[in-house]
Design an enzyme around this catalytic site. Structure first.
Site, PDB file in Angstrom:
ATOM      1  N   ASP A  47       0.841  -1.204   0.000  1.00 25.43           N
ATOM      2  CA  ASP A  47       0.000   0.000   0.000  1.00 25.43           C
ATOM      3  C   ASP A  47       0.877   1.255   0.000  1.00 25.43           C
ATOM      4  O   ASP A  47       0.369   2.373  -0.057  1.00 25.43           O
ATOM      5  CB  ASP A  47      -1.002  -0.002   1.165  1.00 25.43           C
ATOM      6  CG  ASP A  47      -0.327  -0.002   2.525  1.00 25.43           C
ATOM      7  OD1 ASP A  47       0.916  -0.060   2.588  1.00 25.43           O
ATOM      8  OD2 ASP A  47      -1.061   0.064   3.534  1.00 25.43           O
ATOM      9  N   SER A  48       2.204   1.078  -0.012  1.00 26.27           N
ATOM     10  CA  SER A  48       3.114   2.208  -0.252  1.00 26.27           C
ATOM     11  C   SER A  48       2.804   2.837  -1.605  1.00 26.27           C
ATOM     12  O   SER A  48       3.255   3.947  -1.899  1.00 26.27           O
ATOM     13  CB  SER A  48       4.577   1.754  -0.198  1.00 26.27           C
ATOM     14  OG  SER A  48       4.785   0.619  -1.011  1.00 26.27           O
ATOM     15  N   ASP A  86      -1.108  -6.451  -0.230  1.00 26.56           N
ATOM     16  CA  ASP A  86      -1.187  -5.743   1.053  1.00 26.56           C
ATOM     17  C   ASP A  86      -2.646  -5.407   1.364  1.00 26.56           C
ATOM     18  O   ASP A  86      -3.358  -4.874   0.506  1.00 26.56           O
ATOM     19  CB  ASP A  86      -0.389  -4.432   0.927  1.00 26.56           C
ATOM     20  CG  ASP A  86       0.380  -4.089   2.161  1.00 26.56           C
ATOM     21  OD1 ASP A  86       0.256  -4.810   3.173  1.00 26.56           O
ATOM     22  OD2 ASP A  86       1.126  -3.080   2.116  1.00 26.56           O
ATOM     23  N   LYS A 116      -0.853  -9.662   3.186  1.00 26.70           N
ATOM     24  CA  LYS A 116      -0.062  -9.121   4.302  1.00 26.70           C
ATOM     25  C   LYS A 116      -0.924  -8.132   5.069  1.00 26.70           C
ATOM     26  O   LYS A 116      -1.708  -7.407   4.456  1.00 26.70           O
ATOM     27  CB  LYS A 116       1.192  -8.423   3.776  1.00 26.70           C
ATOM     28  CG  LYS A 116       1.959  -7.668   4.850  1.00 26.70           C
ATOM     29  CD  LYS A 116       3.296  -7.172   4.348  1.00 26.70           C
ATOM     30  CE  LYS A 116       3.309  -5.780   3.772  1.00 26.70           C
ATOM     31  NZ  LYS A 116       2.864  -4.707   4.697  1.00 26.70           N
ATOM     32  N   GLU A 118      -0.835  -5.465   8.789  1.00 21.01           N
ATOM     33  CA  GLU A 118      -0.016  -4.861   9.844  1.00 21.01           C
ATOM     34  C   GLU A 118      -0.615  -5.150  11.218  1.00 21.01           C
ATOM     35  O   GLU A 118      -1.833  -5.052  11.389  1.00 21.01           O
ATOM     36  CB  GLU A 118       0.078  -3.342   9.631  1.00 21.01           C
ATOM     37  CG  GLU A 118       0.787  -2.963   8.342  1.00 21.01           C
ATOM     38  CD  GLU A 118       0.883  -1.451   8.141  1.00 21.01           C
ATOM     39  OE1 GLU A 118       0.527  -0.681   9.058  1.00 21.01           O
ATOM     40  OE2 GLU A 118       1.321  -1.049   7.051  1.00 21.01           O
ATOM     41  N   GLU A 185       9.808  -3.783  10.479  1.00 15.63           N
ATOM     42  CA  GLU A 185      10.227  -2.503   9.906  1.00 15.63           C
ATOM     43  C   GLU A 185      10.768  -1.555  10.978  1.00 15.63           C
ATOM     44  O   GLU A 185      10.142  -1.380  12.047  1.00 15.63           O
ATOM     45  CB  GLU A 185       9.016  -1.846   9.186  1.00 15.63           C
ATOM     46  CG  GLU A 185       9.351  -0.503   8.573  1.00 15.63           C
ATOM     47  CD  GLU A 185       8.324  -0.004   7.561  1.00 15.63           C
ATOM     48  OE1 GLU A 185       7.391  -0.751   7.216  1.00 15.63           O
ATOM     49  OE2 GLU A 185       8.474   1.153   7.116  1.00 15.63           O
TER      50      GLU A 185
HETATM   51  O1  KIV Z   1       3.583  -1.133   1.570  1.00 18.49           O
HETATM   52  C1  KIV Z   1       4.781  -1.452   1.542  1.00 18.49           C
HETATM   53  O2  KIV Z   1       5.514  -1.209   0.584  1.00 18.49           O
HETATM   54  C2  KIV Z   1       5.330  -2.130   2.717  1.00 18.49           C
HETATM   55  C3  KIV Z   1       6.820  -2.222   2.808  1.00 18.49           C
HETATM   56  C4  KIV Z   1       7.328  -1.012   3.480  1.00 18.49           C
HETATM   57  C5  KIV Z   1       7.245  -3.455   3.486  1.00 18.49           C
HETATM   58  O3  KIV Z   1       4.601  -2.539   3.571  1.00 18.49           O
END
Ligand code: KIV
Length: 283
Positions: A47-48, A86, A116, A118, A185
């Site tokens: 989600d970056s 994500d 994934k 968090e 992280e």
């Molecule tokens: O969203 C993302 O790119 C991430 C990385 C920082 C691991 O979660």
């Protein structure tokens, strides 16, 4: 060149074999293809993308629809790497039922191999339920960007013994919940090592030092495509942004100078056809 599709079994085996895992992010088809060709193990559609592709200030504004759209494109390019989708902010935070539904959507509609999310101890029951539903989960602890404001900003985590102990607890909770691996992280390197030793599943670090089971970087940071801010833990392997800007400037100049397009970039028409056309359009 693509090889055999990497599975979660291969990822877990890498830790047993002391083989470092390599993970990068991708958000579209060309970057999926390049990650595949580079031979990385895991591609994260992170989600970056909110920051590095959409120009948002953070990841909070990223939706399920954004994620599915980008995952679909990356999956088309990635034949070998394991593709991680994500889960965006608030797609798994309101209830376990909603978390399972949304994890299922990323897999069914997006086509990623695993998801994934968090969170540590607090999200262990959610992770357990998603895994029981048949969806492999990668955890993400330490600095969790979706809740960075609650953590006091984008800061290194686990600096004192108590805070570090809480992150070790998070890591153990993820393993117990059935996560197949985790991202850690922005923690001190010695804590990264302690965590990698505390659990039997692979611990992939980003700003967690060298003594973890693998590394992940945001591709746009690593190639100098996004340089609004560059975290300390990023190494820029190239500076692609000035190269692209120079190419655009050269193109602009040639259009203005009328040196582009040249004949080799143009399609021809026979003199006869041109003459015939001239007659046809005569007033
Ligand atoms: O969203 C993302 O790119 C991430 C990385 C920082 C691991 O979660």
């Amino acid at each position: 060149m693509t090889g055999k599709k990497i599975t979660i079994h291969d990822i877990k085996q890498a830790k047993k074999d002391h083989r470092k895992l390599v993970m990068v992010t991708a958000y579209d088809y060309p970057f999926g293809l390049m990650a595949d060709e580079a031979g990385v193990d895991i591609v994260l559609v992170g989600d970056s993308l909110g920051m590095v592709v959409m120009g948002l200030e953070g990841t909070v504004g990223v939706t399920m629809e954004h994620m599915i759209h980008h995952i679909k494109a990356v999956v088309r390019g990635c034949k070998t790497p394991l593709v991680v989708g994500d889960m965006p902010f608030m797609s798994y935070n309101t209830s376990v039922r909603e978390a399972i539904i949304n994890a299922g959507r990323l897999m069914k509609e997006g086509g990623c191999d695993v998801v994934k999310l968090e969170g540590g101890v607090d999200f262990a029951p959610t992770i357990e339920a998603i895994v029981k539903a048949g969806i492999p989960v990668q955890g993400h602890i330490g600095l969790t960007p979706q809740t960075a404001s609650a953590l006091g900003g984008f800061k290194i985590q686990g600096k004192d013994a108590l805070a570090a102990k809480r992150i070790v607890d998070d890591a153990r909770a993820l393993e117990d919940a059935g996560a197949f691996s985790m991202i850690i992280e922005a923690v001190p390197a010695p804590l990264g090592e302690v965590i990698a030793e505390a659990v039997n599943i692979p611990v992939i670090g980003i700003g967690a030092g060298p003594n973890v089971d693998g590394q992940v970087l945001v591709t746009h940071d690593m190639i100098g495509l996004f340089d609004k801010f560059v975290p300390k833990f990023v190494k820029q392997y190239t500076q692609i942004r000035p190269t692209i800007i120079d190419a655009m400037k050269a193109y602009k100049q040639e259009v203005i100078n009328k040196t582009f397009p040249a004949w080799e970039h143009s399609f021809n028409m026979s003199d006869e056809t041109l003459a015939e056309l001239g007659k046809m359009i005569q007033k």
